[in-house]
Motif scaffolding. Structure first.
Motif, PDB file in Angstrom:
ATOM      1  N   GLY A 195       0.697  -1.290   0.033  1.00  0.00           N
ATOM      2  CA  GLY A 195       0.038  -0.059   0.022  1.00  0.00           C
ATOM      3  C   GLY A 195       0.792   1.165   0.168  1.00  0.00           C
ATOM      4  N   ASN A 196       2.141   1.192   0.064  1.00  0.00           N
ATOM      5  CA  ASN A 196       3.040   2.282  -0.123  1.00  0.00           C
ATOM      6  C   ASN A 196       3.991   2.255  -1.195  1.00  0.00           C
ATOM      7  N   THR A 197       4.130   3.405  -2.049  1.00  0.00           N
ATOM      8  CA  THR A 197       5.100   3.306  -2.957  1.00  0.00           C
ATOM      9  C   THR A 197       6.492   3.195  -2.450  1.00  0.00           C
TER      10      THR A 197
ATOM     11  N   PRO B 279      16.545   3.570  -7.293  1.00  0.00           N
ATOM     12  CA  PRO B 279      16.859   3.920  -8.560  1.00  0.00           C
ATOM     13  C   PRO B 279      17.396   2.439  -9.204  1.00  0.00           C
ATOM     14  N   ILE B 280      17.927   1.410  -8.418  1.00  0.00           N
ATOM     15  CA  ILE B 280      18.419   0.224  -8.910  1.00  0.00           C
ATOM     16  C   ILE B 280      17.337  -0.711  -9.225  1.00  0.00           C
ATOM     17  N   GLY B 281      16.263  -0.805  -8.598  1.00  0.00           N
ATOM     18  CA  GLY B 281      15.104  -1.481  -8.780  1.00  0.00           C
ATOM     19  C   GLY B 281      14.334  -1.071  -9.896  1.00  0.00           C
ATOM     20  N   VAL B 282      14.171   0.377 -10.001  1.00  0.00           N
ATOM     21  CA  VAL B 282      13.660   1.136 -11.285  1.00  0.00           C
ATOM     22  C   VAL B 282      14.278   0.688 -12.468  1.00  0.00           C
ATOM     23  N   LEU B 283      15.527   0.741 -12.287  1.00  0.00           N
ATOM     24  CA  LEU B 283      16.553   0.537 -13.423  1.00  0.00           C
ATOM     25  C   LEU B 283      16.436  -0.918 -13.994  1.00  0.00           C
TER      26      LEU B 283
ATOM     27  N   GLN C 294       9.739  -3.509  -3.652  1.00  0.00           N
ATOM     28  CA  GLN C 294       9.451  -2.504  -4.793  1.00  0.00           C
ATOM     29  C   GLN C 294       8.175  -2.409  -5.297  1.00  0.00           C
ATOM     30  N   ARG C 295       7.540  -1.227  -5.276  1.00  0.00           N
ATOM     31  CA  ARG C 295       6.202  -1.172  -6.086  1.00  0.00           C
ATOM     32  C   ARG C 295       5.770   0.215  -6.222  1.00  0.00           C
TER      33      ARG C 295
ATOM     34  N   LEU D 111      16.728  -2.181  -1.128  1.00  0.00           N
ATOM     35  CA  LEU D 111      15.626  -2.119  -1.955  1.00  0.00           C
ATOM     36  C   LEU D 111      14.350  -2.152  -1.086  1.00  0.00           C
ATOM     37  N   GLY D 112      14.706  -2.324   0.240  1.00  0.00           N
ATOM     38  CA  GLY D 112      13.419  -2.519   1.078  1.00  0.00           C
ATOM     39  C   GLY D 112      12.765  -3.839   1.073  1.00  0.00           C
ATOM     40  N   GLY D 113      11.888  -4.123   2.190  1.00  0.00           N
ATOM     41  CA  GLY D 113      11.111  -5.362   2.315  1.00  0.00           C
ATOM     42  C   GLY D 113      11.895  -6.640   2.899  1.00  0.00           C
TER      43      GLY D 113
END
Length: 440
Positions: A17-19, A23-27, A59-60, A177-179
């Motif tokens: 539920g949270n964005t 940058p690594i994940g987006v790449l 990552q979301r 990356l979180g999580g």
């Protein structure tokens, strides 16, 4: 009776539920999306599995309450690509497809009703149906399926390196990356490595499922790189330090060895079932009490697994019709449904559980037929063993995160392999008839 208080978003993660973007994940996501759109059909699934192995579920992107983790975005990209290139025209509906669709819809709708939440159960159901549809559309032959597992065998090497580093240092580099936690969890003095996976058990199950497939590919193709993949998968599972994953891994060689007596597999199955019935009749405790005596590492919660099954059966009146939204009163900590069969029953009632068992039964029926007619017999048996390893792990865990996608991937490829095997066999028979006619 004391009721264990579970944290908010238990079973989902605080990131839901949270964005959450890095940058690594987006790449990696951007590269994967471009690859999905640009790659040839037989390689289009590889970017998706790259995400599964190296990106955390945290990552979301959340837009107006709609939650899109990176895996879901990759599936949507796959679906768009299939429609754009017209690859769906090769999708011919089979009975297994219908059963999978019915099960997923029934499970999602009943779970939405029993949980009182419409959005998440329906979204997950649609997500799995789209993944199944895309795999069926692009992986049309057994060689296509083999290419996916070949790519996963290559990924096992860097993933294993990350897990070994985590086991040595006690730090999880995927935490950026979180999580996942920065410092590796410790139980009974053992580090429980998890890499980018949401839990050590999920990481172990993911690679335990792949172990028999890699082993079958080594036997089938005689290439040492698949033996290296087996070693990497083995070390990944060992570093997770979980009884469930270790026992699932140890069951893989047993299931693979059944290939030698595959002609008698039905007799072995019914004999084993009869033995369990006899044990249940002569034991003072129910036969599922045997689970409480199994533990491969210190700190194992095998007794909890037994209690969960026992209370699931004794409280069947609560979940039988349309599932139930609470199991907290069964016993202390019973909200943690660490059994896939129990989870399906609690969330979707007897109908959902029945359809799930039917799906597994039909899978085994199809894969057994494939082994009989396919030119890739050992590899096909490896897929059989992978599903069997899943069923073993189901006794100690319910899948979430990356393991859900890999498990449902097994369901989708069985039809691809079946259609290809039948086509090849028919073509060979026609050729044999033509040669016979020429001789006449």
């Amino acid at each position: 009776m004391n009721i264990r208080v579970m944290p908010e978003n238990f079973g989902q993660g605080e990131w839901v539920g949270n964005t959450t973007l890095h940058p690594i994940g987006v790449l990696v996501l951007g590269i994967s999306i471009l690859a999905i759109l640009a790659f040839n059909r037989d390689k289009v699934l590889q970017p998706f599995f790259l995400l599964l192995c190296f990106i955390s579920p945290a990552q979301r992107i959340v837009v107006a309450g709609a939650d899109f983790n990176f895996f879901r975005l990759a599936i949507l990209t796959l679906f768009i690509r299939v429609l754009m290139k017209g690859e769906n025209k090769f999708f011919v509906v089979q009975p297994f497809d219908v059963l999978f669709f019915i099960y997923t819809v029934v499970y999602s709708l009943i779970y939405a009703y029993s949980s009182g939440s419409l959005g998440d159960p329906i979204a997950k159901g649609v997500e799995l149906i789209l993944l199944y549809f895309c795999v069926r559309s692009v992986a049309r032959t057994t060689p296509d399926v083999i290419k996916v597992f070949r790519f996963l065998s290559l990924l096992s090497i860097p993933v294993c390196c990350f897990f070994i580093v985590e086991a040595i240092t006690g730090r999880n580099f995927f935490s950026v990356l979180g999580g996942v936690p920065e410092f590796t969890k410790i139980r009974e003095g053992r580090l429980r490595c998890q890499g980018p996976f949401p839990h050590p058990i999920i990481a172990g199950c993911f690679w335990a499922i792949l172990f028999p497939v890699f082993l079958s590919m080594y036997i089938q193709f005689k290439q040492k790189k698949y033996l290296l993949a087996c070693v990497c998968a083995f070390f990944i599972v060992v570093t997770t330090a979980s009884s469930t994953t270790l026992l699932a891994l140890l069951s893989a060689p047993f299931f693979m060895s059944l290939y030698l007596v595959r002609k008698h597999i039905k007799l072995l199955f019914y004999s084993g079932l009869a033995c369990l019935v006899c044990l249940h009749m002569v034991m003072s405790a129910p036969v599922w009490h045997l689970l409480s005596r199994i533990g491969a590492v210190g700190g194992s919660t095998s007794h909890f697994r037994y209690m969960l099954i026992d209370k699931f059966i004794s409280h069947s009146h609560e979940w039988f019709l349309l599932g139930t939204n609470s199991t907290a009163h069964w016993f202390f900590g019973a909200q943690d449904l660490t059994n896939q069969f129990v989870l399906v029953g609690v969330r979707s009632g007897f109908l959902g559980l029945f359809l799930f068992v039917c799906l597994l039964w039909l899978f085994y029926k199809k894969i057994y037929f494939i082994v009989r007619v396919s030119q890739y017999k050992v590899f096909s048996w490896g897929v059989f063993s992978a599903m069997s390893v899943s069923c073993v792990s189901f006794l100690g865990v319910s899948y979430f995160g990356q393991a859900v996608y890999l498990f449902n991937f097994l369901f989708s490829i069985v039809v691809c392999m079946l259609l290809h095997s039948v086509y090849v066999r028919k073509k060979e028979n026609d050729k044999a008839l033509l040669n016979k006619g020429a001789l006449l």
